[in-house]
Design a protein around this motif. Structure first.
Motif, PDB file in Angstrom:
ATOM      1  N   LYS A 124      46.633 -39.984 -58.784  1.00  0.00           N
ATOM      2  CA  LYS A 124      47.181 -39.951 -57.415  1.00  0.00           C
ATOM      3  C   LYS A 124      46.917 -41.279 -56.707  1.00  0.00           C
ATOM      4  O   LYS A 124      47.781 -41.816 -56.011  1.00  0.00           O
ATOM      5  CB  LYS A 124      46.520 -38.817 -56.608  1.00  0.00           C
ATOM      6  N   LYS A 127      49.341 -43.993 -57.722  1.00  0.00           N
ATOM      7  CA  LYS A 127      50.688 -43.819 -57.130  1.00  0.00           C
ATOM      8  C   LYS A 127      50.719 -44.344 -55.697  1.00  0.00           C
ATOM      9  O   LYS A 127      51.673 -44.979 -55.275  1.00  0.00           O
ATOM     10  CB  LYS A 127      51.083 -42.341 -57.166  1.00  0.00           C
ATOM     11  N   THR A 128      49.646 -44.064 -54.922  1.00  0.00           N
ATOM     12  CA  THR A 128      49.664 -44.515 -53.520  1.00  0.00           C
ATOM     13  C   THR A 128      49.447 -46.023 -53.403  1.00  0.00           C
ATOM     14  O   THR A 128      49.985 -46.644 -52.496  1.00  0.00           O
ATOM     15  CB  THR A 128      48.573 -43.815 -52.682  1.00  0.00           C
ATOM     16  N   THR A 129      48.681 -46.626 -54.343  1.00  0.00           N
ATOM     17  CA  THR A 129      48.462 -48.073 -54.203  1.00  0.00           C
ATOM     18  C   THR A 129      49.747 -48.842 -54.468  1.00  0.00           C
ATOM     19  O   THR A 129      49.931 -49.948 -53.975  1.00  0.00           O
ATOM     20  CB  THR A 129      47.348 -48.620 -55.137  1.00  0.00           C
ATOM     21  N   ALA A 131      52.676 -48.116 -53.264  1.00  0.00           N
ATOM     22  CA  ALA A 131      53.351 -48.224 -51.960  1.00  0.00           C
ATOM     23  C   ALA A 131      52.669 -49.282 -51.091  1.00  0.00           C
ATOM     24  O   ALA A 131      53.330 -50.069 -50.409  1.00  0.00           O
ATOM     25  CB  ALA A 131      53.323 -46.865 -51.254  1.00  0.00           C
ATOM     26  N   LEU A 161      50.541 -45.910 -44.328  1.00  0.00           N
ATOM     27  CA  LEU A 161      49.770 -46.228 -45.537  1.00  0.00           C
ATOM     28  C   LEU A 161      48.265 -46.113 -45.306  1.00  0.00           C
ATOM     29  O   LEU A 161      47.467 -46.547 -46.125  1.00  0.00           O
ATOM     30  CB  LEU A 161      50.110 -47.642 -46.015  1.00  0.00           C
ATOM     31  N   TYR A 170      39.287 -44.893 -48.459  1.00  0.00           N
ATOM     32  CA  TYR A 170      40.587 -44.609 -49.053  1.00  0.00           C
ATOM     33  C   TYR A 170      40.405 -44.142 -50.499  1.00  0.00           C
ATOM     34  O   TYR A 170      40.952 -43.129 -50.912  1.00  0.00           O
ATOM     35  CB  TYR A 170      41.454 -45.875 -49.000  1.00  0.00           C
TER      36      TYR A 170
END
Length: 492
Positions: A124, A127-129, A131, A161, A170
């Motif tokens: 997970k 995937k967010t890094t 963006a 973000l 984070y």
């Protein structure tokens, strides 16, 4: 119009800007106070060993390729890059290690060995890094942010973000194991930030590494400096070493050239400073020209930590030591140690280290049968009041004894070359304000528009490149600042 441009300082920001401005058709002269180019990437040579002064982690090699391409050349004709695998070997306080590289399955396996429950969280996180990376690096790194409205335009995206969270917070949302949290949150330290204070936008460094790999230049980082020097001379640029600037000359609010320490003057249409931003304002610009960057403002800005670095060579090889090319050795304390370095400005008894062992990849950095290293410990900048003349030898012994006991048996009897730099070196030789190693600290209120601008707000025709301006420290950051300077000055 073809302009006469002076570049003060020859770190990677200055070298990148000089070559790009030459490609844009200008007349460029670099002035460097030391005996050779490189800034923080200066190379120390001792007893047949070559030691890279500072930056050793190359994460966006295409940014170098672009500079050569703009000049109509190929980077690989000048310097060779090879990938490092693993990127880093990270050791916990017990000496157990965690490796990672850009092979997703390999990294998952390493996480599984440590804490199987974190495999899903890591997926997970990655995937967010992506963006964050697409926004923070691809879109914003080479935008100048000269107006506050530039910042407001991107604010909604940055809030989405979670840029108001720190990197550690984070990462902690996704990863439960304390050691793994450290492994995925130490990156801000590579650019002078505290993972507990730095905006989560810096979580993208992990993605950036996975995207393009971590590379090493054969012959060391100094080989890139030499390659750029050769390129700049081929492009018709002029380079003066042992040439220290004393003052930026200003007429009617415009930079018109520089005066050297020896009284000689150089005229220019534009000046690009790759010297430390605080130093440039405080020491090279007469206070009467500084409405915004007053001494008081410079004093109130927060600066990154400093470093204590020992370069050493041994007369034997340590290939079976279990070390990799890039090693990070974390101590027991993480948050507390960073608190001491960044907030309390105390020099602690304990330390966390980065140990660089380039001869694993490139034996040419040392005489035959020898090994070359450097070990770096983050320390507070000079506000700590530490007397480094007295402290340096003791601190050196503490680090070397630790390495000898835990990683490099019989180290000290095998050392045949050694040199160290401390916060005083950053202040006195590299002109870095407070001896900070990475200039302005990368916290949210000192990022993008809040950072010293790439185009001076006090003096027309003066531009900044390097760690202290936008987007910040680290090779991708300073090379981005050279793109910004070239875009602001424009083509001849």
């Amino acid at each position: 119009m073809k302009k006469k441009i002076i570049v003060i300082g020859s770190g990677f920001g200055g070298l990148g800007a000089a070559s790009r401005l030459l490609s844009a058709g200008h007349d460029v002269t670099i002035l460097e106070k030391r005996d050779k180019l490189g800034g923080r990437a200066y190379v120390y040579e001792k007893n047949g060993f070559k030691f890279d002064g500072g930056p050793t982690v190359i994460t966006a090699p295409f940014m170098f390729d672009d500079i050569f391409e703009a000049a109509g050349k190929k980077r690989e004709d000048y310097v060779e890059f090879v990938p490092c695998d693993p990127f880093y070997r990270i050791f916990d306080a017990e000496g157990k290690n965690f490796d990672y590289n850009n092979d997703h399955e390999f990294t998952l396996e390493e996480i599984r060995k440590r804490n199987p429950d974190d495999v899903e969280g890591y997926e997970k996180f990655i995937k967010t890094t992506k963006a964050i990376f697409d926004k923070g690096f691809v879109e914003l790194a080479d935008q100048p942010f000269l107006k506050f409205t530039d910042m407001l335009k991107v604010a909604p995206d940055l809030i989405k973000l979670q840029s108001y969270k720190t990197v550690y917070k984070y990462v902690a949302q996704f990863i439960k194991d304390e050691f793994l949290r450290r492994c995925f949150s130490f990156h801000p330290l590579l650019v002078g930030g505290n993972p507990f204070d730095t905006t989560s936008i810096y979580a993208m460094i992990h993605y950036l590494e996975r995207e393009w790999g971590v590379h090493y230049a054969m012959g060391g980082t100094g080989a890139i400096v030499n390659a750029l020097e050769k390129l700049i001379l081929e492009q018709g640029g002029k380079i003066h070493t042992d040439t220290e600037v004393d003052e930026i000359l200003i007429t009617n609010g415009k930079a018109t050239g520089v005066r050297l320490k020896n009284g000689e003057q150089f005229e220019a249409d534009e000046v690009v400073s790759n010297a430390d931003v605080a130093f440039t304002y405080k020491n090279l610009i007469n206070p009467k020209h500084r409405k915004k960057y007053t001494d008081r403002k410079i004093e109130r800005t927060k600066y990154s930590m400093s470093l204590f670095v020992i370069y050493f060579g041994t007369k034997k090889r340590y290939l079976d030591s279990g070390l990799a090319h890039h090693n990070i050795i974390l101590g027991e304390r993480y948050k507390g140690l960073l608190e001491d370095i960044f907030h309390k400005k105390n020099l602690s008894e304990d330390f966390s280290l980065y140990l660089h062992m380039p001869t694993i990849t490139d034996p040419s950095m040392a005489p035959e049968g020898c090994e070359g290293f450097y070990v770096l410990s983050p320390v507070p900048h000079l506000d700590s009041g530490t007397d480094w003349n007295e402290m340096a030898p003791k601190y050196r012994d503490a680090i070397m004894n630790f390495l000898e006991e835990n990683y490099l048996p019989d180290l000290q009897e095998n050392i045949i070359a050694e040199h160290y730099i401390d916060p005083l070196h950053f202040q006195n030789v590299l002109n870095s304000y407070k001896g900070s190693a990475f200039s302005v600290e990368p916290i949210l209120t000192q990022s993008a528009w809040f950072r010293p601008h790439n185009k001076s707000e006090d003096v027309d025709n003066l531009y900044f490149v390097g760690a202290g301006t936008h987007p910040g420290a680290g090779l991708p950051g300073v090379l981005s600042s050279s793109i910004i300077a070239q875009n602001l000055i424009g083509k001849a």
